[in-house]
Design a protein around this motif. Structure first.
Motif, PDB file in Angstrom:
ATOM      1  N   ALA A  45       0.836  -1.205   0.000  1.00 60.98           N
ATOM      2  CA  ALA A  45       0.000   0.000   0.000  1.00 60.98           C
ATOM      3  C   ALA A  45       0.867   1.250   0.000  1.00 60.98           C
ATOM      4  O   ALA A  45       0.570   2.227  -0.710  1.00 60.98           O
ATOM      5  N   TYR A  46       1.946   1.222   0.781  1.00 68.53           N
ATOM      6  CA  TYR A  46       2.866   2.366   0.813  1.00 68.53           C
ATOM      7  C   TYR A  46       3.471   2.599  -0.578  1.00 68.53           C
ATOM      8  O   TYR A  46       3.492   3.726  -1.071  1.00 68.53           O
TER       9      TYR A  46
ATOM     10  N   SER B  56       2.318   1.664  -3.469  1.00 66.88           N
ATOM     11  CA  SER B  56       1.266   2.139  -4.376  1.00 66.88           C
ATOM     12  C   SER B  56       1.011   3.625  -4.171  1.00 66.88           C
ATOM     13  O   SER B  56       0.805   4.367  -5.129  1.00 66.88           O
ATOM     14  N   ASP B  57       1.029   4.043  -2.923  1.00 67.65           N
ATOM     15  CA  ASP B  57       0.765   5.437  -2.586  1.00 67.65           C
ATOM     16  C   ASP B  57       1.855   6.368  -3.118  1.00 67.65           C
ATOM     17  O   ASP B  57       1.561   7.381  -3.745  1.00 67.65           O
TER      18      ASP B  57
ATOM     19  N   LEU C 298       1.975   6.956  -7.060  1.00 68.85           N
ATOM     20  CA  LEU C 298       0.836   7.511  -7.789  1.00 68.85           C
ATOM     21  C   LEU C 298       1.300   8.549  -8.796  1.00 68.85           C
ATOM     22  O   LEU C 298       2.173   9.369  -8.501  1.00 68.85           O
TER      23      LEU C 298
ATOM     24  N   GLN D 171     -10.167  13.331  -1.254  1.00 65.18           N
ATOM     25  CA  GLN D 171      -8.976  12.486  -1.289  1.00 65.18           C
ATOM     26  C   GLN D 171      -7.766  13.264  -1.798  1.00 65.18           C
ATOM     27  O   GLN D 171      -6.661  13.117  -1.279  1.00 65.18           O
TER      28      GLN D 171
ATOM     29  N   TYR E 165      -4.375  13.914   0.256  1.00 67.76           N
ATOM     30  CA  TYR E 165      -3.116  13.486  -0.342  1.00 67.76           C
ATOM     31  C   TYR E 165      -2.120  14.651  -0.411  1.00 67.76           C
ATOM     32  O   TYR E 165      -0.955  14.502  -0.073  1.00 67.76           O
TER      33      TYR E 165
ATOM     34  N   VAL F 220       4.958  11.041   5.482  1.00 68.87           N
ATOM     35  CA  VAL F 220       5.143   9.944   4.537  1.00 68.87           C
ATOM     36  C   VAL F 220       6.351   9.096   4.970  1.00 68.87           C
ATOM     37  O   VAL F 220       6.307   7.862   4.900  1.00 68.87           O
TER      38      VAL F 220
ATOM     39  N   THR G 263       5.331   6.816   7.704  1.00 69.63           N
ATOM     40  CA  THR G 263       4.607   5.667   7.164  1.00 69.63           C
ATOM     41  C   THR G 263       5.590   4.626   6.640  1.00 69.63           C
ATOM     42  O   THR G 263       5.416   3.425   6.868  1.00 69.63           O
TER      43      THR G 263
END
Length: 140
Positions: free
Chosen positions: A25-26, A28-29, A32, A44, A48, A56, A59
């Motif tokens: 998920a990280y 993918s984030d 982007l 969203q 973001y 970030v 995370t």
């Protein structure tokens, strides 16, 4: 080393899989594209764009240290504990950024809040598991 309970290995493998989902998920984030962001809802997009680099980074620490810590639990190594503590710290920093430092218009919805609560609960449980494993001699 004391004999580990039968549930220990399946739980630690599931924990690793959970953390690997977080790593995916990280990635993918952070990968982007501008086109991907343009397809998000306005809320969203606001959330973001409101994120800071340090949030970030927190995370990244949370997911990668968590995955490495779970590998340490599977291998029954004591170094799992500091990694899982670092992961939990990253989660806390990420949540502070997400829920207290972002603009009111860029706050996450209830679903995101529940998901973050689950993630935090699992992070706490993994630290507790590592501590218990250490005290009981399941890891060395």
């Amino acid at each position: 080393m004391t004999k580990t309970p039968r549930w220990y290995l399946p739980v630690t493998v599931l924990a690793l899989l959970w953390n690997l989902i977080g790593c995916a998920a990280y990635l993918s984030d952070v990968m982007l594209t501008a086109e991907d962001i343009a397809q998000m809802s306005a809320a969203q997009q606001a959330l973001y764009s409101a994120r800071s680099a340090w949030a970030v980074s927190a995370t990244a620490i949370a997911v990668w240290a968590g995955a490495a810590g779970c590998v340490g639990l599977i291998w029954r190594k004591r170094w799992a504990m500091p990694l899982l503590l670092a992961s939990l710290a990253g989660l806390v920093v990420q949540d502070v950024a997400l829920f207290t430092l972002s603009d009111a218009g860029a706050r996450p919805d209830a679903t995101a809040a529940v998901l973050q609560a689950v993630v935090l609960g699992i992070g706490i449980a993994l630290v507790y598991l590592a501590r218990t494993a250490s005290v009981r001699g399941w890891i060395s």
